[in-house]
Motif scaffolding. Structure first.
Motif, PDB file in Angstrom:
ATOM      1  N   ILE A  79      -2.793   6.885   2.560  1.00 50.85           N
ATOM      2  CA  ILE A  79      -3.204   5.605   3.148  1.00 50.85           C
ATOM      3  C   ILE A  79      -3.400   4.555   2.051  1.00 50.85           C
ATOM      4  O   ILE A  79      -2.998   3.389   2.200  1.00 50.85           O
ATOM      5  N   ALA A  80      -4.006   4.962   0.941  1.00 46.00           N
ATOM      6  CA  ALA A  80      -4.238   4.014  -0.145  1.00 46.00           C
ATOM      7  C   ALA A  80      -2.921   3.517  -0.740  1.00 46.00           C
ATOM      8  O   ALA A  80      -2.771   2.328  -1.053  1.00 46.00           O
ATOM      9  N   THR A  81      -1.938   4.407  -0.888  1.00 46.65           N
ATOM     10  CA  THR A  81      -0.637   4.017  -1.436  1.00 46.65           C
ATOM     11  C   THR A  81       0.091   3.087  -0.476  1.00 46.65           C
ATOM     12  O   THR A  81       0.707   2.098  -0.895  1.00 46.65           O
ATOM     13  N   LEU A  82       0.000   3.369   0.813  1.00 49.14           N
ATOM     14  CA  LEU A  82       0.616   2.494   1.804  1.00 49.14           C
ATOM     15  C   LEU A  82      -0.031   1.107   1.752  1.00 49.14           C
ATOM     16  O   LEU A  82       0.659   0.086   1.825  1.00 49.14           O
ATOM     17  N   GLY A  83      -1.350   1.058   1.607  1.00 43.96           N
ATOM     18  CA  GLY A  83      -2.029  -0.227   1.482  1.00 43.96           C
ATOM     19  C   GLY A  83      -1.587  -0.988   0.251  1.00 43.96           C
ATOM     20  O   GLY A  83      -1.395  -2.212   0.301  1.00 43.96           O
ATOM     21  N   LYS A  84      -1.395  -0.274  -0.851  1.00 42.93           N
ATOM     22  CA  LYS A  84      -0.936  -0.919  -2.082  1.00 42.93           C
ATOM     23  C   LYS A  84       0.452  -1.513  -1.901  1.00 42.93           C
ATOM     24  O   LYS A  84       0.715  -2.651  -2.320  1.00 42.93           O
ATOM     25  N   LEU A  97       1.783  -2.502   0.838  1.00 41.44           N
ATOM     26  CA  LEU A  97       1.710  -3.627   1.784  1.00 41.44           C
ATOM     27  C   LEU A  97       0.730  -4.707   1.328  1.00 41.44           C
ATOM     28  O   LEU A  97       0.537  -5.706   2.026  1.00 41.44           O
ATOM     29  N   HIS A  98       0.112  -4.479   0.167  1.00 40.01           N
ATOM     30  CA  HIS A  98      -0.850  -5.443  -0.390  1.00 40.01           C
ATOM     31  C   HIS A  98      -2.016  -5.698   0.574  1.00 40.01           C
ATOM     32  O   HIS A  98      -2.438  -6.837   0.781  1.00 40.01           O
ATOM     33  N   ARG A  99      -2.542  -4.620   1.135  1.00 39.20           N
ATOM     34  CA  ARG A  99      -3.655  -4.722   2.067  1.00 39.20           C
ATOM     35  C   ARG A  99      -4.732  -3.698   1.702  1.00 39.20           C
ATOM     36  O   ARG A  99      -4.432  -2.617   1.192  1.00 39.20           O
TER      37      ARG A  99
END
Length: 296
Positions: A232-237, A239-241
């Protein structure tokens, strides 16, 4: 060049695989449940185990990707039976027709890493026995349905696929809007492993197995499974979220029912059979796989 018969051609993996096989110069015949209206389609009825063996004449291999989505509906008793029957009936029908047709000589049959159940921190390769969750029992029956083909001397690979990453569907289609809205975070403890694979590598691995004499189950997963919190953290990174809003386990159980058990657990599955056979991954880490899936 090969002639491949394909089931599940309208799904995420099937669409991409069919396109790739055509690009490679192979011919593809798709099996459809409706009346066929194209030259490269043939009708079958897996719910009644109906497939004319003549449809397989001249084919080199069958790739069976059929199955109702496990996350498409709440797991009522009726839908759980649909999950099982859509898989077992399809593979049984194909494997029996192949045995009666005297070929093709290769069957690649879909399965899933859910075969292993919850493995915690333990690394699992293809020789690990099945778990005892609902999805593990589904996968056990799914893989056993190919036995008529094995008995006929046909090479069978069961494709224990992980979480396929693509911007066109699957897991990312559900997660992207939540993460983009800034209201996502780890699921439950976040410690459960997520055995991901990019759609590009999923398709490349299937093409590889069509051309290489690998036997038995094959984990179609990337070489670096990660925990849910890292995913989840990598996906946020990418997507810049921010991803700081966790979803507690009890909330998932209320929302998803029995399916939450499989969301809150995972498999640290490794692609040992593919690696031994010499397959090379295009995406060896989660960051590159997500950037390919979301920005291509």
């Amino acid at each position: 060049m090969m002639h491949v018969v394909l089931t599940g051609a309208s799904g995420l993996i099937g669409v991409a695989l069919r396109r790739a096989l055509h690009s490679d110069g192979h011919s593809v015949t798709t099996l459809v449940r409706r009346a066929s209206d194209a030259q490269d389609e043939r009708t079958w009825d897996p719910s009644h185990h109906t497939l004319d063996p003549a449809v397989l004449a001249g084919a080199d291999a069958v790739v069976c990707l059929s199955g109702a989505g496990v996350g498409d509906h709440r797991w009522t008793d009726n839908y759980k039976q649909t999950i099982i029957s859509s898989r077992v009936d399809s593979v049984t029908t194909v494997a029996t027709a192949m045995a009666h047709a005297g070929g093709p000589q290769t069957l690649l049959s879909a399965s899933a890493v859910g075969f292993y159940g919850d493995t915690g921190d333990r690394t699992v390769e293809e020789d690990v026995p099945a778990g005892d969750s609902f999805l593990a029992r589904v996968c056990t029956q799914w893989e056993a349905a190919a036995q008529p083909a094995r008995d006929a001397g046909i090479r069978v690979n069961t494709l224990r696929t992980g979480l396929v990453l693509s911007g066109d569907g699957g897991l990312l289609k559900r997660l992207k809007p939540i993460v983009s809205a800034g209201v996502a975070g780890k699921l439950g403890s976040g410690r459960q492993f997520m055995p991901w694979i990019s759609l590009a590598d999923e398709v490349a691995a299937i093409r590889f197995l069509l051309e290489h004499e690998v036997l038995g189950p094959v984990n179609l997963t990337g070489p670096q499974p990660v925990r849910n919190a890292e995913f989840i953290a990598t996906l946020g990174k990418v997507l810049h979220r921010p991803t700081i809003v966790p979803t507690p386990g009890f909330a998932l159980r209320i929302a998803l029912g029995e399916f939450a058990v499989d969301v809150l657990t995972g498999q640290r599955a490794m692609p040992a059979a593919l690696t031994r056979a010499g397959f090379s991954f295009q995406h060896t880490d989660l960051d590159s796989a997500l950037r390919w899936a979301l920005h291509r």
